[in-house]
Design a protein around this motif. Structure first.
Motif, PDB file in Angstrom:
ATOM      1  N   PHE A  86      -0.224   6.494  -9.639  1.00 45.12           N
ATOM      2  CA  PHE A  86      -0.798   5.148  -9.734  1.00 45.12           C
ATOM      3  C   PHE A  86      -1.575   5.093 -11.054  1.00 45.12           C
ATOM      4  O   PHE A  86      -2.638   5.709 -11.184  1.00 45.12           O
ATOM      5  CB  PHE A  86      -1.718   4.904  -8.537  1.00 45.12           C
ATOM      6  CG  PHE A  86      -2.338   3.526  -8.513  1.00 45.12           C
ATOM      7  CD1 PHE A  86      -1.634   2.403  -8.919  1.00 45.12           C
ATOM      8  CD2 PHE A  86      -3.643   3.348  -8.054  1.00 45.12           C
ATOM      9  CE1 PHE A  86      -2.214   1.138  -8.890  1.00 45.12           C
ATOM     10  CE2 PHE A  86      -4.222   2.096  -8.005  1.00 45.12           C
ATOM     11  CZ  PHE A  86      -3.505   0.982  -8.423  1.00 45.12           C
TER      12      PHE A  86
ATOM     13  N   ASN B 182      -7.526  -1.705  -2.234  1.00 44.19           N
ATOM     14  CA  ASN B 182      -7.608  -0.952  -3.492  1.00 44.19           C
ATOM     15  C   ASN B 182      -9.025  -0.885  -4.058  1.00 44.19           C
ATOM     16  O   ASN B 182      -9.361   0.031  -4.805  1.00 44.19           O
ATOM     17  CB  ASN B 182      -6.633  -1.527  -4.525  1.00 44.19           C
ATOM     18  CG  ASN B 182      -5.267  -0.887  -4.371  1.00 44.19           C
ATOM     19  OD1 ASN B 182      -4.922  -0.460  -3.275  1.00 44.19           O
ATOM     20  ND2 ASN B 182      -4.503  -0.810  -5.429  1.00 44.19           N
TER      21      ASN B 182
ATOM     22  N   MET C 296     -10.325   2.053  -2.262  1.00 41.61           N
ATOM     23  CA  MET C 296      -9.704   3.267  -2.803  1.00 41.61           C
ATOM     24  C   MET C 296     -10.309   3.646  -4.163  1.00 41.61           C
ATOM     25  O   MET C 296     -10.598   4.828  -4.418  1.00 41.61           O
ATOM     26  CB  MET C 296      -8.194   3.040  -2.955  1.00 41.61           C
ATOM     27  CG  MET C 296      -7.423   4.274  -3.308  1.00 41.61           C
ATOM     28  SD  MET C 296      -5.651   3.970  -3.366  1.00 41.61           S
ATOM     29  CE  MET C 296      -5.520   3.160  -4.929  1.00 41.61           C
TER      30      MET C 296
ATOM     31  N   SER D 153       0.882  -1.165   0.000  1.00 42.11           N
ATOM     32  CA  SER D 153       0.000   0.000   0.000  1.00 42.11           C
ATOM     33  C   SER D 153       0.917   1.211   0.000  1.00 42.11           C
ATOM     34  O   SER D 153       1.987   1.179   0.616  1.00 42.11           O
ATOM     35  CB  SER D 153      -0.853  -0.005   1.274  1.00 42.11           C
ATOM     36  OG  SER D 153      -2.202   0.059   0.954  1.00 42.11           O
ATOM     37  N   GLY D 154       0.466   2.279  -0.643  1.00 43.68           N
ATOM     38  CA  GLY D 154       1.343   3.453  -0.782  1.00 43.68           C
ATOM     39  C   GLY D 154       1.754   3.552  -2.226  1.00 43.68           C
ATOM     40  O   GLY D 154       1.873   2.534  -2.912  1.00 43.68           O
ATOM     41  N   SER D 155       1.965   4.789  -2.684  1.00 45.87           N
ATOM     42  CA  SER D 155       2.177   5.030  -4.106  1.00 45.87           C
ATOM     43  C   SER D 155       3.607   5.487  -4.398  1.00 45.87           C
ATOM     44  O   SER D 155       4.527   5.160  -3.652  1.00 45.87           O
ATOM     45  CB  SER D 155       1.125   6.041  -4.563  1.00 45.87           C
ATOM     46  OG  SER D 155       1.051   6.074  -5.955  1.00 45.87           O
TER      47      SER D 155
ATOM     48  N   ASP E  96      -7.048  -3.780 -10.534  1.00 41.65           N
ATOM     49  CA  ASP E  96      -7.292  -4.167  -9.137  1.00 41.65           C
ATOM     50  C   ASP E  96      -8.792  -4.307  -8.852  1.00 41.65           C
ATOM     51  O   ASP E  96      -9.209  -5.197  -8.105  1.00 41.65           O
ATOM     52  CB  ASP E  96      -6.655  -3.152  -8.183  1.00 41.65           C
ATOM     53  CG  ASP E  96      -5.132  -3.182  -8.276  1.00 41.65           C
ATOM     54  OD1 ASP E  96      -4.586  -4.115  -8.913  1.00 41.65           O
ATOM     55  OD2 ASP E  96      -4.482  -2.282  -7.718  1.00 41.65           O
TER      56      ASP E  96
ATOM     57  N   LYS F 208      -4.616  -6.678  -0.180  1.00 38.62           N
ATOM     58  CA  LYS F 208      -4.289  -5.575  -1.098  1.00 38.62           C
ATOM     59  C   LYS F 208      -5.495  -5.253  -1.995  1.00 38.62           C
ATOM     60  O   LYS F 208      -5.808  -4.078  -2.243  1.00 38.62           O
ATOM     61  CB  LYS F 208      -3.068  -5.974  -1.942  1.00 38.62           C
ATOM     62  CG  LYS F 208      -2.698  -5.010  -3.045  1.00 38.62           C
ATOM     63  CD  LYS F 208      -2.277  -3.660  -2.513  1.00 38.62           C
ATOM     64  CE  LYS F 208      -2.059  -2.674  -3.655  1.00 38.62           C
ATOM     65  NZ  LYS F 208      -1.995  -1.280  -3.176  1.00 38.62           N
TER      66      LYS F 208
HETATM   67  O1  LIG Z   1      -1.910   0.132  -5.536  1.00 35.78           O
HETATM   68  C1  LIG Z   1      -1.792   1.362  -5.393  1.00 35.78           C
HETATM   69  C2  LIG Z   1      -2.030   1.976  -4.110  1.00 35.78           C
HETATM   70  C3  LIG Z   1      -1.838   3.447  -4.119  1.00 35.78           C
HETATM   71  C4  LIG Z   1      -1.902   3.956  -2.704  1.00 35.78           C
HETATM   72  O2  LIG Z   1      -1.984   3.157  -1.750  1.00 35.78           O
HETATM   73  O3  LIG Z   1      -1.842   5.191  -2.567  1.00 35.78           O
END
Ligand SMILES: O=CCCC(=O)O
Ligand SMILES: NC(=O)C1=CN([C@@H]2O[C@H](COP(=O)(O)OP(=O)(O)OC[C@H]3O[C@@H](n4cnc5c(N)ncnc54)[C@H](OP(=O)(O)O)[C@@H]3O)[C@@H](O)[C@H]2O)C=CC1
Length: 342
Positions: free
Chosen positions: A280, A223, A226, A170-172, A288, A219
């Motif tokens: 992303f 997503n 998100m 997680s995280g871009s 996803d 994950k």
């Molecule tokens: O798979 C991408 C995730 C993007 C995010 O966590 O900001």
């Protein structure tokens, strides 16, 4: 899917500040942390990295900067150049490089590929990583794939005697550059402990979730949420404009309330300007959602909001926005608005 086990026993480290971590919750596994291990970042051995896209390049670069011995491979060779200039290797020097050659020359190999097809191909295809694996080695797949693909890759890798860990993040782009990713790992727990010092270089926290498939599922759930949040946010921005409000004020109001999310504050101002610098890629967000829908289908779980969001990302792809940031999904709404006016 053993949902209960990962709900009950997450093993999580949270950052106190960069380089200093607090173990907040332990499963029955060892509580040793990266600082226990000897040398450099606490990992001894050669590290391979396959896939140097938006995420893979900064992740490998952070390992390099932390002093790791890194060997890289990427389908498009030119993307290796920035890493090579930092001192990374291509393996082996006399031959054409391949995932198999990287894996055979490294102790642990990470892979950060686009989708299930490329993750499988690089791991299990001709000259794939599995051909270079053997007992004592480890393969850590940090790509976002579905649980079935992850299990197939895991099975092939472990058939060589090597160990397998799935560890999507997680995280871009920016968290990848800053070493602030969140690892959602599952699979071989000894490999998890062995590579923990490397995960700690690239990330701010890590969850160990049990059997292979649980990391992939976690994950996809995150997503899925998100992707739907982004569509809802885009709808709000457009509706506010339509009724004569300033969408910048909407971003500001949201940022002060209970639905505040870093994503809205980060992407909102550029969305208002119709700018979508890619962090992303939209095509990966749609992938996803597609995989999350299949996951939901496999357990007969309705996810109607995510299904509707997925349709909009598909429209956005058909408008040529696949490589833009996923926030460009707002353009699909604009297009739908226009076509409904005619
Ligand atoms: O798979 C991408 C995730 C993007 C995010 O966590 O900001
Ligand atoms: N960007 C983000 O914010 C995040 C992305 N992710 C996930 O991480 C993964 C990588 O994302 P990201 O770095 O953004 O994606 P990119 O599209 O930037 O990079 C994809 C990588 O996969 C390689 N690749 C694609 N197809 C093949 C193939 N058939 N054979 C070999 N290599 C292939 C690309 O090689 P080449 O350079 O030759 O095209 C490239 O190295 C995805 O699964 C994504 O969902 C997870 C968290 C955040």
């Amino acid at each position: 899917m053993a949902a209960a086990s990962f709900l009950l026993s997450p093993r999580v480290t949270l950052p106190l500040r960069r380089g200093s971590r607090l173990l907040v919750s332990c499963s029955a596994t060892s509580s040793s942390s990266s600082s226990d291990a000897a040398g450099g970042v606490g990992f001894q051995g050669r590290v391979g990295f396959l896939g140097l896209g938006i995420m893979g390049a900064p992740m490998a670069s952070n390992l390099m900067k932390a002093g790791c011995d890194i060997t890289v491979w990427n389908r498009t060779k030119s993307k290796c150049d920035p890493l090579l200039s930092l001192g990374a290797k291509m393996a082996p020097y006399r031959f054409e490089s391949s995932p198999a050659r990287v894996a055979s020359s490294c102790d642990v190999t990470f892979a950060m590929l686009a989708d299930p097809e490329s993750a499988f191909e690089v791991a299990c295809g001709a000259n794939g990583a599995a051909e270079g694996m053997a007992a004592g080695k480890g393969y850590v797949d940090v790509s976002t794939v579905d649980d079935a693909t992850s299990k197939l890759i895991g099975k092939r890798i472990t058939s060589t005697g090597a160990s397998f860990l799935e560890a999507p993040v997680s995280g871009s782009k920016k968290p990848a550059e800053d070493g602030l990713l969140i690892f959602l790992t599952a699979g071989d727990e000894s490999l998890y402990k062995r590579v923990a010092p490397l995960l700690d270089v690239m990330g701010k926290s890590r969850f160990y979730l049990g059997d292979v498939g649980n990391g992939a599922a976690m994950k996809l759930v995150v997503n899925m949420v998100m992707g739907s949040m982004m569509v809802s946010f885009a709808e709000g921005l457009l509706l506010s404009e339509k009724v004569g409000l300033d969408p910048n004020t909407v971003v500001e109001v949201i940022s002060q309330g209970a639905i505040n999310a870093p994503m809205f504050s980060l992407k909102g101002p550029s969305m208002v300007k119709a700018a979508y610098p890619t962090a992303f890629p939209l095509k990966h967000q749609q992938k996803d959602l597609r995989l999350a829908l299949a996951l939901a289908e496999s357990v007969s779980q309705p996810i109607p909001t995510a299904a509707a969001a997925n349709e909009l990302y598909k429209v956005a792809k058909s408008l040529g926005l696949a490589d833009q940031d996923f926030s460009a999904v707002i353009e699909a709404l604009k297009a739908e608005m226009q076509s409904s006016q005619h």
